[in-house]
Design an enzyme around this catalytic site. Structure first.
Site, mmCIF file in Angstrom:
data_model
loop_
_atom_site.group_PDB
_atom_site.id
_atom_site.type_symbol
_atom_site.label_atom_id
_atom_site.label_comp_id
_atom_site.label_asym_id
_atom_site.label_seq_id
_atom_site.Cartn_x
_atom_site.Cartn_y
_atom_site.Cartn_z
ATOM 1 N N ALA A 89 -4.828 43.420 -26.129
ATOM 2 C CA ALA A 89 -4.201 44.555 -25.434
ATOM 3 C C ALA A 89 -3.390 45.382 -26.414
ATOM 4 O O ALA A 89 -2.232 45.720 -26.178
ATOM 5 C CB ALA A 89 -3.333 44.056 -24.277
ATOM 6 N N GLY A 90 -4.030 45.696 -27.553
ATOM 7 C CA GLY A 90 -3.429 46.636 -28.511
ATOM 8 C C GLY A 90 -3.821 48.044 -28.106
ATOM 9 O O GLY A 90 -4.226 48.290 -26.967
ATOM 10 N N TYR A 91 -3.718 48.982 -29.058
ATOM 11 C CA TYR A 91 -4.070 50.373 -28.744
ATOM 12 C C TYR A 91 -5.494 50.464 -28.217
ATOM 13 O O TYR A 91 -5.771 51.183 -27.257
ATOM 14 C CB TYR A 91 -3.944 51.251 -29.989
ATOM 15 N N LYS A 145 -2.783 37.648 -26.096
ATOM 16 C CA LYS A 145 -1.937 36.519 -26.485
ATOM 17 C C LYS A 145 -0.576 36.565 -25.791
ATOM 18 O O LYS A 145 -0.045 35.562 -25.349
ATOM 19 C CB LYS A 145 -1.726 36.645 -27.997
ATOM 20 N N ASP A 200 -9.208 48.264 -35.050
ATOM 21 C CA ASP A 200 -9.267 47.817 -36.442
ATOM 22 C C ASP A 200 -10.381 46.808 -36.719
ATOM 23 O O ASP A 200 -10.689 46.537 -37.888
ATOM 24 C CB ASP A 200 -7.918 47.201 -36.845
ATOM 25 N N VAL A 224 -7.112 33.885 -27.619
ATOM 26 C CA VAL A 224 -8.551 33.683 -27.830
ATOM 27 C C VAL A 224 -8.708 32.748 -29.026
ATOM 28 O O VAL A 224 -8.061 32.941 -30.066
ATOM 29 C CB VAL A 224 -9.257 35.032 -28.100
ATOM 30 N N ALA A 231 -4.309 53.841 -35.144
ATOM 31 C CA ALA A 231 -4.122 53.822 -33.698
ATOM 32 C C ALA A 231 -4.799 55.048 -33.081
ATOM 33 O O ALA A 231 -5.383 54.983 -31.995
ATOM 34 C CB ALA A 231 -2.631 53.828 -33.386
ATOM 35 N N GLN A 232 -4.692 56.179 -33.801
ATOM 36 C CA GLN A 232 -5.288 57.433 -33.331
ATOM 37 C C GLN A 232 -6.789 57.224 -33.035
ATOM 38 O O GLN A 232 -7.274 57.572 -31.952
ATOM 39 C CB GLN A 232 -5.097 58.487 -34.435
ATOM 40 N N GLU A 263 6.153 53.773 -45.036
ATOM 41 C CA GLU A 263 6.965 53.910 -43.809
ATOM 42 C C GLU A 263 8.057 52.840 -43.758
ATOM 43 O O GLU A 263 9.184 53.101 -43.339
ATOM 44 C CB GLU A 263 6.062 53.821 -42.570
HETATM 45 P P1 FAD Z 1 -3.590 46.069 -32.349
HETATM 46 O O1 FAD Z 1 -2.893 47.289 -31.910
HETATM 47 O O2 FAD Z 1 -3.179 45.335 -33.524
HETATM 48 O O3 FAD Z 1 -3.809 45.128 -31.115
HETATM 49 C C1 FAD Z 1 -4.424 43.873 -31.186
HETATM 50 C C2 FAD Z 1 -4.010 43.067 -29.969
HETATM 51 O O4 FAD Z 1 -4.748 41.846 -29.953
HETATM 52 C C3 FAD Z 1 -2.534 42.679 -29.965
HETATM 53 O O5 FAD Z 1 -1.982 42.884 -28.693
HETATM 54 C C4 FAD Z 1 -2.552 41.193 -30.311
HETATM 55 O O6 FAD Z 1 -1.458 40.469 -29.770
HETATM 56 C C5 FAD Z 1 -3.869 40.763 -29.680
HETATM 57 N N1 FAD Z 1 -4.430 39.560 -30.273
HETATM 58 C C6 FAD Z 1 -4.626 39.312 -31.587
HETATM 59 N N2 FAD Z 1 -5.181 38.103 -31.743
HETATM 60 C C7 FAD Z 1 -5.333 37.582 -30.502
HETATM 61 C C8 FAD Z 1 -5.863 36.355 -30.009
HETATM 62 N N3 FAD Z 1 -6.355 35.411 -30.826
HETATM 63 N N4 FAD Z 1 -5.868 36.158 -28.689
HETATM 64 C C9 FAD Z 1 -5.384 37.098 -27.813
HETATM 65 N N5 FAD Z 1 -4.877 38.264 -28.235
HETATM 66 C C10 FAD Z 1 -4.844 38.498 -29.563
HETATM 67 N N6 FAD Z 1 -1.914 54.111 -37.124
HETATM 68 C C11 FAD Z 1 -1.788 55.426 -36.814
HETATM 69 O O7 FAD Z 1 -2.721 56.031 -36.244
HETATM 70 N N7 FAD Z 1 -0.639 56.120 -37.118
HETATM 71 C C12 FAD Z 1 0.441 55.516 -37.699
HETATM 72 O O8 FAD Z 1 1.450 56.155 -37.938
HETATM 73 C C13 FAD Z 1 0.346 54.137 -38.014
HETATM 74 N N8 FAD Z 1 1.405 53.480 -38.536
HETATM 75 C C14 FAD Z 1 1.338 52.128 -38.724
HETATM 76 C C15 FAD Z 1 2.489 51.452 -39.164
HETATM 77 C C16 FAD Z 1 2.460 50.075 -39.338
HETATM 78 C C17 FAD Z 1 3.705 49.355 -39.781
HETATM 79 C C18 FAD Z 1 1.266 49.345 -39.066
HETATM 80 C C19 FAD Z 1 1.234 47.838 -39.226
HETATM 81 C C20 FAD Z 1 0.134 49.992 -38.641
HETATM 82 C C21 FAD Z 1 0.151 51.391 -38.467
HETATM 83 N N9 FAD Z 1 -0.984 52.093 -37.988
HETATM 84 C C22 FAD Z 1 -0.883 53.439 -37.716
HETATM 85 C C23 FAD Z 1 -2.248 51.399 -37.747
HETATM 86 C C24 FAD Z 1 -2.370 50.991 -36.277
HETATM 87 O O9 FAD Z 1 -1.243 50.285 -35.861
HETATM 88 C C25 FAD Z 1 -3.624 50.151 -36.055
HETATM 89 O O10 FAD Z 1 -4.731 50.855 -36.547
HETATM 90 C C26 FAD Z 1 -3.797 49.871 -34.555
HETATM 91 O O11 FAD Z 1 -2.760 49.047 -34.105
HETATM 92 C C27 FAD Z 1 -5.146 49.219 -34.263
HETATM 93 O O12 FAD Z 1 -5.257 49.001 -32.896
HETATM 94 P P2 FAD Z 1 -6.049 47.727 -32.340
HETATM 95 O O13 FAD Z 1 -6.134 47.872 -30.876
HETATM 96 O O14 FAD Z 1 -7.301 47.530 -33.114
HETATM 97 O O15 FAD Z 1 -5.142 46.493 -32.716
#
Ligand code: FAD
Length: 404
Positions: free
Chosen positions: A11-13, A38, A301, A81, A318-319, A170
């Site tokens: 439940a990330g972005y 998680k 990601d 997971v 995230a975008q 940052e």
């Molecule tokens: P995430 O947002 O990381 O979500 C993954 C989810 O999966 C989380 O909720 C996690 O708890 C869950 N998870 C992981 N493993 C398990 C498991 N085994 N079981 C159950 N759940 C699990 N991007 C931008 O566009 N602009 C920015 O300014 C920017 N700044 C950033 C600054 C920092 C410090 C960081 C670290 C990243 C930044 N990013 C930015 C990148 C952005 O945060 C990532 O690209 C984005 O979070 C990816 O989204 P996601 O949904 O793939 O993963």
């Protein structure tokens, strides 16, 4: 297929946006949707550097998942997971197994240490809320110990940040604001503190406009931050990091804190899922499905997509994750209705890199911005991400309004 089961992991972005988009597009009777994460909260990964530096509380970077999903349409399961088996269409968690008709994998990023000796053990990484809290507490502990010690070891007050990419810069921006506060709080003379950014590549913020990079470096240096560029970390030890400064020349930076912010990879669970991957990232088809598995979508990601204009992968952001989520939700609805899926085309609006609370650099819609203007833009972007998932109530609750 009657009433398909859609399983969303993470439940990330990416994952949460997929769920929220689906609940807008489907009726409760159209599909069984299960979201597994998680924690019972979502965290803004893009704000984690603030929680790590201590300029924002860990509580402020997260919110309850149940507050943004409609429980009539989506079943939320809090579980970790532990395995994905796409051949058997099965996902295991620490609380039991799940099957699916359609799977969305959005398990996010993990730090990449490129096999550098000792980093896994001795460096901290800004990976999630717990890790950010650990960094903040570790730095505070080092300051408190220095204050308390009879014989003072000044290296306690040295913080090495590995990586001058987006995350590293940052984080340094926040440290620039936080260090004077910490010095006051723990009775530490500020001249004793060293913050060193170590970067292997010959430049800071690759991909950013050179004029903006110069602005960022000048700003951070004015806050006392040092840069060691083109000097790869070759080893981390409990005392600090060894860096390569020349052909056969090395230097050792004694440091009480080492934060590694120099690379990300996809979630390791992908590697044993049966899906072809590169460092746990899946080179997805144009409609965001995993190659060879038309019932599996990858978001965020964990997905790898080539920007054909420059023949390089799009950066993990995230975008892009949130835009992919919209396409994936549309494509799931299309599949349920027996229609064709459509291709994902990112609409890149630029990026803004913060340099602490009131400064930033940005390249937005082809316009270069710096200072307060860029910082306000960053907060608008942060608030927009909240709005896209939880609407105005979430912005009112968690939004950033301290614009000046
Ligand atoms: P995430 O947002 O990381 O979500 C993954 C989810 O999966 C989380 O909720 C996690 O708890 C869950 N998870 C992981 N493993 C398990 C498991 N085994 N079981 C159950 N759940 C699990 N991007 C931008 O566009 N602009 C920015 O300014 C920017 N700044 C950033 C600054 C920092 C410090 C960081 C670290 C990243 C930044 N990013 C930015 C990148 C952005 O945060 C990532 O690209 C984005 O979070 C990816 O989204 P996601 O949904 O793939 O993963």
């Amino acid at each position: 297929m009657n009433r398909p089961k859609i399983l969303i992991l993470g439940a990330g972005y990416g994952g949460l946006s997929t769920a929220v988009n689906l609940q807008k597009k489907l009726n409760a009777s159209d599909a069984d949707i299960v979201l597994i994460n998680k924690n019972d909260y979502h965290y803004e990964s893009t704000w984690l550097h603030e929680a790590a530096a201590g300029t924002l509380s860990p509580e402020d970077v997260r919110y309850d998942i149940k507050n943004v999903i409609n429980s009539d349409k989506i079943q939320f399961v809090q579980a970790a997971v532990t395995g994905i088996d796409v051949a058997a269409r099965k996902v295991s968690t620490d609380k039991g197994e799940h099957t699916y008709d359609y799977l969305v994998i959005g398990l996010g990023f993990e730090g990449e240490t490129f096999g550098i000796e000792g980093l896994d053990k001795y460096a901290l990484s800004i990976a999630n809320v717990g890790a950010a809290r650990q960094i903040r507490e570790h730095i505070e502990y080092q300051f408190a110990m220095w204050s308390q010690d009879e014989v003072k070891d000044d290296s306690r007050l040295t913080i090495v940040v590995g990586g001058a990419g987006f995350t590293g810069i940052e984080f340094l921006g926040e440290l620039g604001n936080r260090i004077p506060e910490l010095c006051k709080e723990f009775d530490v003379p500020q001249e004793k503190v060293r913050v060193v950014c170590v970067e292997a590549a010959p430049m800071v913020l690759p991909g950013f406009d050179p004029e903006l990079v110069e602005y960022a470096v000048r700003h951070l240096e004015s806050k006392g931050i040092e840069f060691s560029i083109g000097t790869p970390v070759v080893q981390a030890t409990p005392e600090g990091v060894k860096i390569k400064t020349g052909e056969e020349e090395f230097d050792f930076i004694k440091a009480g804190t080492v934060v590694w912010a120099a690379g990300v990879r996809g979630n390791r669970l992908i590697e044993s899922s049966g899906i072809e991957n590169m460092r746990a990232r899946v080179k997805v088809e144009k409609d965001m499905r995993a190659p060879g598995f038309p019932d599996v979508f990858i978001v965020g990601d964990c997905a790898l997509m080539i920007n054909e204009e420059v023949n390089r992968p799009y950066p993990p952001t995230a975008q892009i994750a949130m835009q992919q989520a919209e396409t994936i939700a549309d494509n799931l609805v299309a599949l349920i209705n027996g229609e064709d899926t459509h291709e994902f085309h990112p609409k890149l609006k630029g990026s803004v890199c913060s340099l602490g609370e009131h400064d930033a650099i940005g390249d937005v819609m082809g316009r270069k911005i710096t200072g307060t203007k860029a910082s306000i833009m960053k907060k608008i972007i942060d608030n927009r991400a909240l709005y896209m998932i939880g609407g105005a109530p979430l912005v009112m609750k968690k939004g950033k309004f301290n614009l000046l």
